[in-house]
Every structure is written in structure tokens, then in C-alpha cells.
Design a protein around this motif. Structure first.
Motif, PDB file in Angstrom:
ATOM      1  N   ILE A 159       0.845  -1.201   0.000  1.00  0.00           N
ATOM      2  CA  ILE A 159       0.000   0.000   0.000  1.00  0.00           C
ATOM      3  C   ILE A 159       0.874   1.243   0.000  1.00  0.00           C
ATOM      4  O   ILE A 159       1.925   1.274   0.638  1.00  0.00           O
ATOM      5  N   ALA A 160       0.402   2.281  -0.690  1.00  0.00           N
ATOM      6  CA  ALA A 160       0.959   3.631  -0.540  1.00  0.00           C
ATOM      7  C   ALA A 160      -0.210   4.587  -0.352  1.00  0.00           C
ATOM      8  O   ALA A 160      -1.253   4.435  -1.001  1.00  0.00           O
ATOM      9  N   PHE A 161      -0.055   5.561   0.545  1.00  0.00           N
ATOM     10  CA  PHE A 161      -1.077   6.579   0.763  1.00  0.00           C
ATOM     11  C   PHE A 161      -0.639   7.892   0.128  1.00  0.00           C
ATOM     12  O   PHE A 161       0.534   8.270   0.211  1.00  0.00           O
ATOM     13  N   ASP A 162      -1.599   8.611  -0.479  1.00  0.00           N
ATOM     14  CA  ASP A 162      -1.289   9.978  -0.878  1.00  0.00           C
ATOM     15  C   ASP A 162      -1.501  10.897   0.323  1.00  0.00           C
ATOM     16  O   ASP A 162      -1.855  10.445   1.424  1.00  0.00           O
ATOM     17  N   LYS A 163      -1.295  12.187   0.145  1.00  0.00           N
ATOM     18  CA  LYS A 163      -1.364  13.117   1.273  1.00  0.00           C
ATOM     19  C   LYS A 163      -2.761  13.212   1.877  1.00  0.00           C
ATOM     20  O   LYS A 163      -2.913  13.531   3.058  1.00  0.00           O
ATOM     21  N   GLU A 164      -3.779  12.915   1.071  1.00  0.00           N
ATOM     22  CA  GLU A 164      -5.161  13.014   1.543  1.00  0.00           C
ATOM     23  C   GLU A 164      -5.657  11.718   2.167  1.00  0.00           C
ATOM     24  O   GLU A 164      -6.772  11.657   2.666  1.00  0.00           O
ATOM     25  N   ALA A 203       3.298  -7.265 -14.429  1.00  0.00           N
ATOM     26  CA  ALA A 203       3.826  -8.601 -14.181  1.00  0.00           C
ATOM     27  C   ALA A 203       3.983  -8.842 -12.676  1.00  0.00           C
ATOM     28  O   ALA A 203       5.049  -8.649 -12.107  1.00  0.00           O
ATOM     29  N   ASP A 204       2.877  -9.253 -12.035  1.00  0.00           N
ATOM     30  CA  ASP A 204       2.907  -9.594 -10.610  1.00  0.00           C
ATOM     31  C   ASP A 204       3.328  -8.378  -9.777  1.00  0.00           C
ATOM     32  O   ASP A 204       4.390  -8.353  -9.146  1.00  0.00           O
ATOM     33  N   THR A 205       2.494  -7.365  -9.767  1.00  0.00           N
ATOM     34  CA  THR A 205       2.780  -6.114  -9.075  1.00  0.00           C
ATOM     35  C   THR A 205       3.086  -6.369  -7.608  1.00  0.00           C
ATOM     36  O   THR A 205       2.344  -7.065  -6.923  1.00  0.00           O
ATOM     37  N   ASN A 206       4.159  -5.759  -7.095  1.00  0.00           N
ATOM     38  CA  ASN A 206       4.569  -6.026  -5.717  1.00  0.00           C
ATOM     39  C   ASN A 206       4.787  -4.731  -4.935  1.00  0.00           C
ATOM     40  O   ASN A 206       3.903  -4.232  -4.281  1.00  0.00           O
ATOM     41  N   GLY A 207       5.999  -4.170  -5.022  1.00  0.00           N
ATOM     42  CA  GLY A 207       6.287  -2.953  -4.285  1.00  0.00           C
ATOM     43  C   GLY A 207       5.582  -1.752  -4.885  1.00  0.00           C
ATOM     44  O   GLY A 207       5.348  -1.680  -6.095  1.00  0.00           O
ATOM     45  N   ILE A 208       5.249  -0.781  -4.019  1.00  0.00           N
ATOM     46  CA  ILE A 208       4.627   0.445  -4.488  1.00  0.00           C
ATOM     47  C   ILE A 208       4.986   1.567  -3.527  1.00  0.00           C
ATOM     48  O   ILE A 208       4.909   1.401  -2.304  1.00  0.00           O
ATOM     49  N   SER A 209       5.412   2.701  -4.069  1.00  0.00           N
ATOM     50  CA  SER A 209       5.732   3.857  -3.233  1.00  0.00           C
ATOM     51  C   SER A 209       5.641   5.121  -4.073  1.00  0.00           C
ATOM     52  O   SER A 209       6.035   5.133  -5.246  1.00  0.00           O
ATOM     53  N   PHE A 210       5.122   6.183  -3.461  1.00  0.00           N
ATOM     54  CA  PHE A 210       5.183   7.480  -4.113  1.00  0.00           C
ATOM     55  C   PHE A 210       6.629   7.953  -4.173  1.00  0.00           C
ATOM     56  O   PHE A 210       7.453   7.601  -3.334  1.00  0.00           O
ATOM     57  N   ARG A 215       4.584  13.055  -7.119  1.00  0.00           N
ATOM     58  CA  ARG A 215       4.222  13.286  -8.515  1.00  0.00           C
ATOM     59  C   ARG A 215       4.001  11.985  -9.281  1.00  0.00           C
ATOM     60  O   ARG A 215       3.490  12.008 -10.402  1.00  0.00           O
ATOM     61  N   GLY A 216       4.409  10.867  -8.706  1.00  0.00           N
ATOM     62  CA  GLY A 216       4.251   9.594  -9.389  1.00  0.00           C
ATOM     63  C   GLY A 216       4.493   8.428  -8.449  1.00  0.00           C
ATOM     64  O   GLY A 216       4.881   8.607  -7.279  1.00  0.00           O
ATOM     65  N   LEU A 217       4.276   7.232  -8.952  1.00  0.00           N
ATOM     66  CA  LEU A 217       4.420   5.999  -8.188  1.00  0.00           C
ATOM     67  C   LEU A 217       5.516   5.126  -8.788  1.00  0.00           C
ATOM     68  O   LEU A 217       5.574   4.923 -10.000  1.00  0.00           O
ATOM     69  N   TRP A 218       6.371   4.620  -7.919  1.00  0.00           N
ATOM     70  CA  TRP A 218       7.313   3.564  -8.294  1.00  0.00           C
ATOM     71  C   TRP A 218       6.632   2.216  -8.043  1.00  0.00           C
ATOM     72  O   TRP A 218       6.088   1.985  -6.966  1.00  0.00           O
TER      73      TRP A 218
END
Length: 340
Positions: A159-164, A203-210, A215-218
Motif C-alpha cells: 500500500i501507498a497513501f497519498d497526502k489526503e 507482471a505480478d505487481t509487488n512494491g509500491i511507493s510514491f 508526482r508519481g508511483l514507483w
């Protein structure tokens, strides 16, 4: 990380799969360091403490989701913990002590994040396709989201949260190693009522971070060993998408992602107890390794960097158990440095 407990026999089968995939599909031996060394220096992490041992019921343990609460206390999840065993663990890193703050008879939690909107702890239940939230003290469990998104149930990983306080979830879509890529990035509004698919065919999405500026997601794609970048507009919609970094992992695969105050990416590896660090332009800056001679550990799944400081805490697991290792990060910790 992946695949989750249901009930006795099914539990063992599913958890066995999860242990093999746990944010990846490990094929190397514990401590294997095959793969390209790349540029940059080696950072030696030091063992802080052992948190878990392999569980008799599941035959494994897998630590994930390190994150700091508002008081600066570290929490982690044990993905393969059976019913009655600690599934969310609170760690006093100064005293080197830990205690259980949550368990249940159902969930297999692959990540943990505190919401900037309501201060609750959000957990991804990979086995049941749900997002669960807890009070900051581990009580008051609530089902935040369950069901299908655009006709398909999620396999939510990180999970990644945005500022809101809106959630951005890496949905692996199940194992895509032998077929079509079904991974997605799913956005869930902070009230849990509205969902949208921001990207699919991953392809098997795993890590996620702003990134550091939101401005974008890794996004790490496990079965392709690559990091993709999704540029977002002011409403949270994707305006562009491209492959940003190709990770030379050898037998290892790309797991969770964290980002420090300088925008550097910390890419965890499943199948090798190490992390690789890149700058935002894809230059490999460093490799975080365990001390020479460390045995029985085969994956470093995630990391949390102390908010405002540089002390990093890395979750490492294998046949020897689940451990926390520490190292000095390249820059200070921010919200994006708190696991996934």
C-alpha cells in the motif's frame, strides 16, 4: 509477498506457496548472492534481533511491512503466522523487545501502513483480497475494503497513501510467471467506497511507493524484475507509464520499495537477503548486504527508515527465522520510507 492461509490443509498448501513466492519465487539457496553486483558501494547491515521462528503449522515465517507509528515505535507483520500467533508485532528497537498487538484466525497480512487521514493501521490481506484497518494500538479491527474491482478480486500486496489518505494498492493478480500478466495498481478512496484501476497488464505487481514529491508511483513487477514509474496528475490519475529500472537480480526477484528524503529507491529482493539502492534516475548507488557468514536467511522483503533520521530497519527471513537488521540509509526517512 504472497499467497495466504485459509484453513488447515488449504492453509498449509497456500502458505507453502506464499513462502515460496513471499514477494517472489525463491529458487536460490539461503545466502545466495548470484546476480550482477552493479555500480555503487556495499553497505553491511547488522543484526538487531530475531523476532520470529518458523511456525510448526506453516513451516515458515516471513516478516514484512515495517512501519513506524506516531510515537516512533516500529511495527511489522508476519505473513505466514497461523491463528493465535502474532500477525502484527510491535518492536522496541532500543530495548530489543517485541510483543504481539494483533492476531486473528483468518488474515495473511503482507504489508502495513498508517493512514495520514485517520491514523489507523491498514493491512493488506493477500489471501482474501481485503484491506483491514486497526486502531493504532492494534484493536478495533475493521474491514475497510473487500470484493471485486472492475470484475476481479484483488490479491493486494503493498500500500501507498497519498497526502489526503487515499490508498494506492499493488494488486499482483496472482502468479503470472506462466501466463498473462494480470497485475494492477488500484486506487481506493479514503472512505473505501470508490475504486479505480490506474494500470493493468503488470507482471505480478509487488512494491509500491510514491516518489518524494508525490508526482508519481514507483512500482516493482516481480516476475519481470523491473521497476516501473507511473506519473500522476493532481487528481491521482495516471498520465504516463514507463519502465524505469531493470533490476539484475539473478535468482532473486523484486519485492517491496521504499523511498528516502533524497528520492532514492530501496528495492528489496526476494530470494537474496539484500537490497539495492538507486537514485531517481536509475543509477545504482549501493547494495545493502548481510554480514559475511550469515546463514539461514534468503530474503530481505522490506525496510523502514526512521522518520527524520537515517537508521534503517530491514525485515529479513528464511529457514533460520525472521530478523530485523539495521543499516545507515543514504538519506533521512520520510512517509515513503515506511515499508509498504
Amino acid at each position: 509477498m504472497r499467497r495466504i492461509p485459509i484453513r488447515p490443509l488449504a492453509l498449509l498448501a497456500v502458505l507453502g506457496t506464499l513462502a515460496l513466492t513471499g514477494c517472489g519465487r525463491a529458487t536460490g539457496a539461503p545466502g545466495d548472492t548470484a546476480g550482477s553486483v552493479g555500480a555503487g558501494r556495499t553497505i553491511r547491515a547488522q543484526q538487531l534481533m530475531q523476532l520470529t521462528k518458523p511456525h510448526a503449522e506453516t513451516g515458515t515465517t516471513l516478516l514484512e511491512g515495517p512501519t513506524f507509528d506516531a510515537d516512533g515505535t516500529l511495527l511489522v507483520v508476519d505473513v505466514t503466522a497461523p491463528a493465535g500467533e502474532p500477525k502484527v508485532i510491535r518492536v522496541d528497537v532500543g530495548r530489543k523487545t517485541s510483543r504481539s498487538v494483533h492476531t486473528d484466525d483468518r488474515g495473511a497480512y503482507t504489508s502495513a501502513q498508517f493512514s495520514p487521514y485517520d491514523g489507523r493501521l491498514y493491512l493488506t490481506d493477500y489471501a482474501h483480497g481485503e484491506i483491514v484497518s486497526l486502531a493504532a494500538d492494534g484493536g478495533d479491527p475493521r474491514a475497510f475494503f473487500s470484493g471485486e474491482v472492475d470484475g476481479a478480486r484483488m490479491n493486494p500486496d503493498d500500500i501507498a497513501f497519498d497526502k489526503e489518505g487515499n490508498l494506492y494498492v499493488s494488486d499482483s493478480g496472482g502468479d503470472s510467471s506462466g501466463g498473462a500478466a494480470k497485475g494492477r495498481v488500484v486506487r481506493i478512496d479514503r472512505d473505501g467506497k470508490k475504486t479505480s484501476v490506474l494500470a493493468d497488464g503488470l507482471a505480478d505487481t509487488n512494491g509500491i511507493s510514491f516518489d518524494v514529491d508525490y508526482r508519481g508511483l514507483w512500482i516493482s513487477e516481480l516476475t519481470e524484475n523491473r521497476i516501473s514509474y507511473l506519473r500522476l496528475d493532481a487528481t491521482g490519475k495516471v498520465t504516463a507509464r514507463h519502465t524505469a529500472i531493470r533490476v539484475d537480480g539473478g535468482v532473486a526477484q523484486t519485492d517491496s520499495i521504499a523511498v528516502d528524503a533524497d528520492g532514492n529507491l530501496y528495492q528489496a529482493l526476494y530470494g537474496r537477503p539484500a537490497m539495492v539502492v538507486y537514485d531517481q534516475y536509475g543509477e545504482r548507488l549501493a547494495t545493502v548486504e548481510l554480514p559475511r557468514g550469515a546463514t539461514g536467511l534468503d530474503s530481505a522483503t522490506n525496510v523502514a527508515i526512521t522518520p527524520g533520521g537515517t537508521k534503517a530497519y530491514m525485515t529479513v527471513s528464511g529457514p533460520a527465522g525472521g530478523y530485523l537488521y539495521t543499516f545507515d540509509a543514504l538519506a533521512a526517512g520520510v512517509r515513503q520510507s515506511n515499508g509498504g
